[in-house]
Structures are given as C-alpha cells and as structure tokens.
Scaffold this motif. Structure first.
Motif, PDB file in Angstrom:
ATOM      1  N   SER A 162       0.847  -1.198   0.000  1.00 20.73           N
ATOM      2  CA  SER A 162       0.000   0.000   0.000  1.00 20.73           C
ATOM      3  C   SER A 162       0.879   1.243   0.000  1.00 20.73           C
ATOM      4  CB  SER A 162      -0.919   0.008   1.231  1.00 20.73           C
ATOM      5  OG  SER A 162      -1.745  -1.143   1.248  1.00 20.73           O
ATOM      6  N   PHE A 163       0.373   2.290  -0.675  1.00 21.16           N
ATOM      7  CA  PHE A 163       1.125   3.532  -0.836  1.00 21.16           C
ATOM      8  C   PHE A 163       0.239   4.712  -0.461  1.00 21.16           C
ATOM      9  CE2 PHE A 163       2.801   0.323  -3.555  1.00 21.16           C
ATOM     10  CZ  PHE A 163       4.167   0.532  -3.639  1.00 21.16           C
ATOM     11  N   THR A 164       0.871   5.782   0.020  1.00 18.24           N
ATOM     12  CA  THR A 164       0.179   7.036   0.310  1.00 18.24           C
ATOM     13  C   THR A 164       0.921   8.158  -0.399  1.00 18.24           C
ATOM     14  OG1 THR A 164      -0.555   6.228   2.480  1.00 18.24           O
ATOM     15  CG2 THR A 164      -0.605   8.606   2.113  1.00 18.24           C
ATOM     16  N   ASP A 165       0.188   8.878  -1.264  1.00 16.89           N
ATOM     17  CA  ASP A 165       0.794   9.958  -2.042  1.00 16.89           C
ATOM     18  C   ASP A 165       2.036   9.480  -2.787  1.00 16.89           C
ATOM     19  OD1 ASP A 165      -1.142  11.757  -1.158  1.00 16.89           O
ATOM     20  OD2 ASP A 165       0.035  12.273   0.625  1.00 16.89           O
ATOM     21  N   GLY A 166       1.961   8.252  -3.324  1.00 22.29           N
ATOM     22  CA  GLY A 166       3.054   7.695  -4.099  1.00 22.29           C
ATOM     23  C   GLY A 166       4.204   7.148  -3.279  1.00 22.29           C
ATOM     24  N   GLN A 167       4.142   7.253  -1.940  1.00 22.30           N
ATOM     25  CA  GLN A 167       5.201   6.753  -1.069  1.00 22.30           C
ATOM     26  C   GLN A 167       4.783   5.416  -0.450  1.00 22.30           C
ATOM     27  OE1 GLN A 167       8.334   8.050  -0.345  1.00 22.30           O
ATOM     28  NE2 GLN A 167       7.921   9.473  -2.031  1.00 22.30           N
ATOM     29  N   LEU A 168       5.710   4.459  -0.436  1.00 22.39           N
ATOM     30  CA  LEU A 168       5.436   3.152   0.130  1.00 22.39           C
ATOM     31  C   LEU A 168       5.118   3.277   1.620  1.00 22.39           C
ATOM     32  CD1 LEU A 168       5.380   0.067  -0.224  1.00 22.39           C
ATOM     33  CD2 LEU A 168       7.837   0.052   0.277  1.00 22.39           C
ATOM     34  N   ARG A 169       3.996   2.673   2.025  1.00 20.73           N
ATOM     35  CA  ARG A 169       3.567   2.735   3.431  1.00 20.73           C
ATOM     36  C   ARG A 169       3.616   1.368   4.116  1.00 20.73           C
ATOM     37  NH1 ARG A 169      -1.351   1.874   5.714  1.00 20.73           N
ATOM     38  NH2 ARG A 169      -2.338   1.735   3.664  1.00 20.73           N
ATOM     39  N   LEU A 170       3.238   0.307   3.414  1.00 17.07           N
ATOM     40  CA  LEU A 170       3.146  -1.010   4.043  1.00 17.07           C
ATOM     41  C   LEU A 170       3.339  -2.104   2.996  1.00 17.07           C
ATOM     42  CD1 LEU A 170       2.320  -2.994   6.366  1.00 17.07           C
ATOM     43  CD2 LEU A 170      -0.063  -2.614   5.666  1.00 17.07           C
ATOM     44  N   ILE A 171       4.135  -3.115   3.352  1.00 17.43           N
ATOM     45  CA  ILE A 171       4.231  -4.356   2.581  1.00 17.43           C
ATOM     46  C   ILE A 171       3.750  -5.493   3.466  1.00 17.43           C
ATOM     47  CG2 ILE A 171       5.782  -6.026   1.489  1.00 17.43           C
ATOM     48  CD1 ILE A 171       7.564  -3.773   0.636  1.00 17.43           C
ATOM     49  N   ARG A 172       2.782  -6.258   2.975  1.00 14.46           N
ATOM     50  CA  ARG A 172       2.259  -7.415   3.724  1.00 14.46           C
ATOM     51  C   ARG A 172       2.478  -8.659   2.870  1.00 14.46           C
ATOM     52  NH1 ARG A 172      -3.715  -6.379   5.690  1.00 14.46           N
ATOM     53  NH2 ARG A 172      -3.053  -7.866   7.285  1.00 14.46           N
ATOM     54  N   VAL A 173       3.111  -9.661   3.448  1.00 17.38           N
ATOM     55  CA  VAL A 173       3.339 -10.928   2.757  1.00 17.38           C
ATOM     56  C   VAL A 173       2.556 -12.003   3.500  1.00 17.38           C
ATOM     57  CG1 VAL A 173       5.029 -12.608   1.965  1.00 17.38           C
ATOM     58  CG2 VAL A 173       5.605 -10.169   1.980  1.00 17.38           C
ATOM     59  N   TYR A 174       1.625 -12.663   2.783  1.00 19.56           N
ATOM     60  CA  TYR A 174       0.719 -13.641   3.378  1.00 19.56           C
ATOM     61  C   TYR A 174       1.211 -15.064   3.092  1.00 19.56           C
ATOM     62  CZ  TYR A 174      -2.627  -9.790   3.650  1.00 19.56           C
ATOM     63  OH  TYR A 174      -3.254  -8.601   3.921  1.00 19.56           O
ATOM     64  N   ARG A 175       1.167 -15.877   4.115  1.00 20.08           N
ATOM     65  CA  ARG A 175       1.479 -17.298   4.034  1.00 20.08           C
ATOM     66  C   ARG A 175       2.916 -17.553   3.574  1.00 20.08           C
ATOM     67  NH1 ARG A 175      -4.082 -19.772   1.366  1.00 20.08           N
ATOM     68  NH2 ARG A 175      -5.420 -19.345   3.164  1.00 20.08           N
ATOM     69  N   ASN A 176       3.596 -18.304   4.414  1.00 15.88           N
ATOM     70  CA  ASN A 176       4.950 -18.754   4.094  1.00 15.88           C
ATOM     71  C   ASN A 176       5.882 -17.600   3.763  1.00 15.88           C
ATOM     72  OD1 ASN A 176       4.145 -21.557   4.252  1.00 15.88           O
ATOM     73  ND2 ASN A 176       3.195 -21.277   2.233  1.00 15.88           N
ATOM     74  N   SER A 177       5.761 -16.516   4.511  1.00 14.59           N
ATOM     75  CA  SER A 177       6.652 -15.380   4.274  1.00 14.59           C
ATOM     76  C   SER A 177       8.061 -15.720   4.733  1.00 14.59           C
ATOM     77  CB  SER A 177       6.144 -14.135   4.993  1.00 14.59           C
ATOM     78  OG  SER A 177       6.277 -14.275   6.399  1.00 14.59           O
ATOM     79  N   HIS A 178       9.019 -15.271   3.939  1.00 15.26           N
ATOM     80  CA  HIS A 178      10.429 -15.522   4.245  1.00 15.26           C
ATOM     81  C   HIS A 178      11.192 -14.234   3.968  1.00 15.26           C
ATOM     82  CE1 HIS A 178      14.110 -18.434   3.822  1.00 15.26           C
ATOM     83  NE2 HIS A 178      14.295 -17.493   4.730  1.00 15.26           N
ATOM     84  N   LEU A 179      11.821 -13.703   5.019  1.00 11.40           N
ATOM     85  CA  LEU A 179      12.480 -12.398   4.942  1.00 11.40           C
ATOM     86  C   LEU A 179      13.975 -12.553   5.181  1.00 11.40           C
ATOM     87  CD1 LEU A 179      12.368  -9.184   5.049  1.00 11.40           C
ATOM     88  CD2 LEU A 179      12.169  -9.473   7.530  1.00 11.40           C
ATOM     89  N   LEU A 180      14.757 -11.899   4.330  1.00 13.82           N
ATOM     90  CA  LEU A 180      16.188 -11.743   4.572  1.00 13.82           C
ATOM     91  C   LEU A 180      16.482 -10.256   4.576  1.00 13.82           C
ATOM     92  CD1 LEU A 180      19.065 -12.936   4.876  1.00 13.82           C
ATOM     93  CD2 LEU A 180      19.253 -12.809   2.366  1.00 13.82           C
TER      94      LEU A 180
END
Length: 557
Positions: free
Chosen positions: A424-442
């Motif tokens: 999701s973005f606000t005024d073209g700026q990134l606000r939130l990233i949501r990763v559903y199910r089996n999320s894997h972050l490095l």
C-alpha cells in the motif's frame, strides 16, 4: 444552336501494357483485404462494357471544323455548354475529335451530375467508357465531401477518382491531405498514399498510407503512424493502426502509447473489483515478533516528475485499445502484448502481456512480470497495480512473488518472498508491505552506517511499515512456534546470502523514453492548394478576384 453527335467505338485509352500492369503483383508482396478491394476495383473496371454516350451541344459562340495532328476535329469556342444523358459540362472552349470517342475542354470547366459537381482547368473525356482526365485546379464536390487535386482520373459510371498528384479532402469531420489516392464514392471509401495527414476538431493523425471506409468508419493506417488525441489525453506511434466506429484501435509494430495525466481537480476514479487477499488469511491466535528500526534508509529516486503531464508510457509489439461507449461508462481498456514495457514517474514494469483499465486506473501484468518502484523490484507470475492521478496506490502479486529492496547505503539487497504480497502507498510513497502465508524475509542490518550481519526470518505473515521511504517497523505474525528467526554475523558469506528464487534485474527496468513523440510532417494548410476557380467561387457564393486566372488554349494545326 443544338447538334447531336454519335461516335464509333475506339480503343481503350490505356495501352495493353498499362492494363497488364494492373494484374502485376511483386513476388512476396502482401496486401490486406481492403487493399485487395481497391486493387480489384481499380484494375477490373476498364474491362466493363459501357453504353455509348450521346453528346449534345446546348450552346456555343462558334463551331469550326479543322484538322489537328492529321485528325479532323470540331473547335467549339466561347461559352461552351455540352450535355449527355447524365451530365452537363460548361467550359470556355472544347475540341471534339470526329473519328475518336474523345472530347477535350479547356478553361473554367464545370461539370454537373445528379450526385456531384466537378471543376477543372482542362479535361479529356473518353465518351465510350465515360472516363475523364481532369487537370489543373481540380475540385470534386458531393453531398458529403469536397476533394481538391492537380491531376485526377475520374470515371462517372462508378464514381471512382484517382488523384495522381496531391489530394485534399474536406468534409464536416475534418481535412485530409496526401500525395496521391483513390476515392470510391459509392461505398464512400478511399485509399491515400504518401505523407497522409488527417485532422479534425479533436485529433491529428499521420502515416505513409491510409485505407478508409468513411461510411463504416473503418480505417487502416500504415507506416510511421503518429496520432495525437487530446480528447482522450493520449498520443501514439507505431507501424500500423487500425480503428473502427466502436472506438477499437489496434496499434502494431513498435507500438507506443502515451497517456497524459488528467486534471487533478477532477473526481478520482472508482476502485477496481480486484482486492487484496481476504482477512480470512489472518490466524486465529497471534504471537508477534516486533523489530524496531535502525538507521537503514532506502535510496529514493527523484519523484518530481510525478506532476509531469506525460504520466504513463506503454510500449509493446501490439497494443489494443477498446472504448466502452455507454451512457454511464466512457472509459477505455488497453491490452498490450509481447515485450510490454510500462513507465510512469512512480512505477515501471516489464511483462509478456498487460491490461490497463482507465476507470479504475489499474494495470494487470502476466508472465515473467516485473515491477519497480523507487529501489524496490517485484517479480511474479501475476502483478496487479492501481494508480491514482499517476501515483502508485496499491500493488498485489501472487503466487510466489519475490521482492528485492536495494539498500544503497550499505550496498545490500533486502529480500522477501511468500505466497501473496500486498503493498500500500500514500501519495506515491510506500507505506506497508504485507506478505501472506509462508513469508520468508532476509534483511541486512547495519550499525554506524556499516553492514552488521543479516536477519533470516520465516512466519505465516510479515508486515513491513515505512515512513518517508524509511523502514520504521517490521512485524511477523503467526501461531506459536510458526515464527522462526536467525541472525547471521557480518561476513563475506553473509554479504552474498540470497533466498531461493532470488532475482534482481535493474538493467531491465524501463526508463522514461528519451525520444520525442511528435509528428514528422508540417501542419495541414488551412486553405486548398491553389486559387479557387471562378465558377467554383460563384458556386459557393463568393466573388472571384478581378485578376482571376484566365485560361488560354494552344491548338497546333
């Protein structure tokens, strides 16, 4: 004084060699259905059988018999008025060849039929086939259009005009000019060749050739096509453009569509029906791992162009535009195919195919899709993007998207993947990233501006929050025991760590086109290409100038 003349049949004015050319097609040459229609019409017509015309001299100041080039002729001089069953002709002078089915007329010519009026400076009329060669200042006027040219071959029986040296067509819809062309009055169709330009009150179009049926509003434009459509806030270029009365437009070959941003004061478009994954993906019991931010910042591109009017560029092999024409919906659907590249100030993408809905301002990307925003690249089989006044508003990708965020301050690539991603973005700026199910972050960490290891985290759901391009909070959500995290100390091996499926291709990112989208040809002149003939000026209710052109006739005995 009235006289009636009758002529015997004579050879067709085209030579056998000329007629054979009508059936000559260069090996390997491809012609479309509309081109084939024109080809057959133009070439087969000379072999039709016509009734012999009876010509009457209604009026003339004098008639003199002479010999010109060994052929007996009658010179008809002064205020000439000739008549056939279907046509009246007026001229200053005329020649009737006694032993040939041919009449020549000179000076201030006007021809009237039930369906059109014609003006010219000189005329050769073959009476046996009802065919005329019109030269000089030629004007053909019918109930729907007026055509101007310097050299026109015209057949009265089937109303086919061949403009061999420039053509200008004017009607209530606009003006068209070209180097040459055919006009078929009965089906109201035309073919134009060489520097074709068309302008009406709202649009401008140009190309190398045009095939058009004005009655059905079907058009084919070939070769170096350019169109400017301010009404729909767009411009386009390509090798071929096809359009019809439904608003359908097919652009092929180096297709390039440029959409302008609408007035920001207008009401925003409605939301598309495609939504982010449902709340049912949320677990019934949540534990959370909250990671507080450090000094890491994401590098930002200059977004000052977001207010630039050329909001979006679409380039592909083929672009199909479909207009919805109902009382409540006048929006457009744009479908693009093969090597689709999209650029806007806030968003760019690469895919095998794409679809844009103007009502919801949404893009859908399929097959080998990649999308970029600032220093973030998203790769996935399917990507859905919503814009708002040119700025990105929401982005969804599934299944198994892979996202890379470049941290230029430490030259590391943060990565996250999962079953579904929703940003999701606000005024073209990134606000939130949501990763559903089996999320894997490095995620690579830093301390005092230097790399300081990496965090490897798996969870059912991962939320990443941003403010002004900076990561401010990271939350992993899931049932007890479903969240696992590992910290890797800084090392050469840690710096090279990548998740399975890693893909990072900044060199493939589409850039704003550097070449200008502009017409090749000068503007269409506002006036016809010559001084209007005296009789035509009288016809339209204008007085001819005192020094209007006077025609002279040179006859060699």
């Amino acid at each position: 004084m009235k006289k009636e003349f009758s002529w015997r049949p004579s050879p067709y004015p085209y030579s056998k060699e000329d007629r054979s050319k009508c059936f000559s097609i260069t090996p390997g040459e491809k012609i479309g259905l509309f081109s084939l229609f024109i080809f057959l019409t133009a070439c087969l017509i000379p072999f039709e059988i016509y009734a012999q015309n009876q010509v009457q001299i209604v009026r003339a100041d004098s008639i003199v018999g002479e010999t010109i080039g060994g052929a007996p002729v009658q010179k008809i001089i002064g205020n000439v008025h000739l008549q056939t069953e279907d046509m009246e002709m007026f001229a200053d002078r005329a020649l009737k060849f006694t032993n040939q089915e041919k009449v020549q007329a000179f000076g201030n010519i006007q021809i009237n039929t039930q369906e059109e009026s014609i003006w010219a400076d000189s005329l050769t009329y073959y009476t046996d086939i009802d065919f005329s060669e019109l030269r000089g200042r030629v004007i053909i006027e019918s109930d729907s259009s007026t055509l101007f040219g310097h050299s026109v071959d015209y057949r009265f029986t089937n109303k086919v005009a061949h403009f061999t040296n420039k053509i200008r067509l004017e009607d209530t819809q606009g003006t068209l000019i070209a180097n040459s062309g055919f006009y078929f009055r009965e089906p109201d169709s035309a073919a134009f060749y060489g520097q074709v330009q068309l302008r009406d009150s709202l649009k401008y179009i140009e190309g190398d050739s045009l095939f058009s049926n004005r009655r059905t509003q079907y058009n084919e434009l070939h070769g170096n096509v350019f169109a400017d459509d301010p009404e729909n806030n767009s411009m386009l270029k390509g090798d071929y453009l096809e359009s019809d009365s439904t608003g359908r437009r097919l652009l092929k070959g180096n297709a390039w569509l440029k959409n302008f941003k609408e007035d920001s004061t207008t009401t925003g478009p409605s939301q598309d029906s495609l939504q982010a994954p449902p709340d049912s993906l949320q677990p019934t019991r949540q534990d959370s791992l909250i990671l507080q931010p450090d000094s890491m910042e994401t590098s930002q591109q200059d977004t000052s162009q977001s207010s630039h009017p050329d909001t979006t560029h679409i380039r592909a092999v083929r672009i199909l535009s479909l207009q919805n024409r109902t009382a409540s919906d006048t929006t457009t659907t744009v479908k693009s195919y093969e090597n689709v590249r999209i650029w806007s100030p806030d968003f760019s993408s690469l895919s095998d195919s794409a679809r844009y809905e103007s009502k919801a301002q949404t893009f859908e990307l399929w097959e080998n899709a990649k999308a970029w925003h600032e220093q973030i690249q998203l790769s996935g089989p399917y990507i859905w993007v919503q814009l708002e006044d040119g700025d990105i508003k929401q982005l969804v990708s599934y299944p198994n998207p892979f996202t890379v965020q470049q941290d230029t301050s430490i030259n590391r690539l943060n990565q996250i993947k999962g079953d579904t991603l929703d940003a999701s973005f606000t005024d073209g700026q990134l606000r939130l990233i949501r990763v559903y199910r089996n999320s894997h972050l490095l995620r690579f960490t830093q301390q005092n501006g230097k790399p300081d290891g990496a965090l490897d985290l798996t969870a059912p759901i991962t939320n990443i929050y941003f403010e002004n391009g900076q990561l401010v909070e990271l939350k992993s959500l899931g049932d007890e025991g479903s969240i696992n995290g590992f910290y890797f100390p800084e090392s050469e091996q840690t710096a090279k760590k990548q998740l399975d499926g890693f893909t990072w291709n900044p060199d493939l990112r589409p850039q704003r086109p550097s070449e200008k989208m502009e017409p090749r040809f000068p503007p269409i002149p506002k006036e016809p290409p010559f001084e209007l003939p005296k009789r035509y000026l009288e016809h339209i209710g204008k007085s001819p100038p005192d020094d209007s052109k006077t025609d002279t006739l040179q006859v060699n005995n």
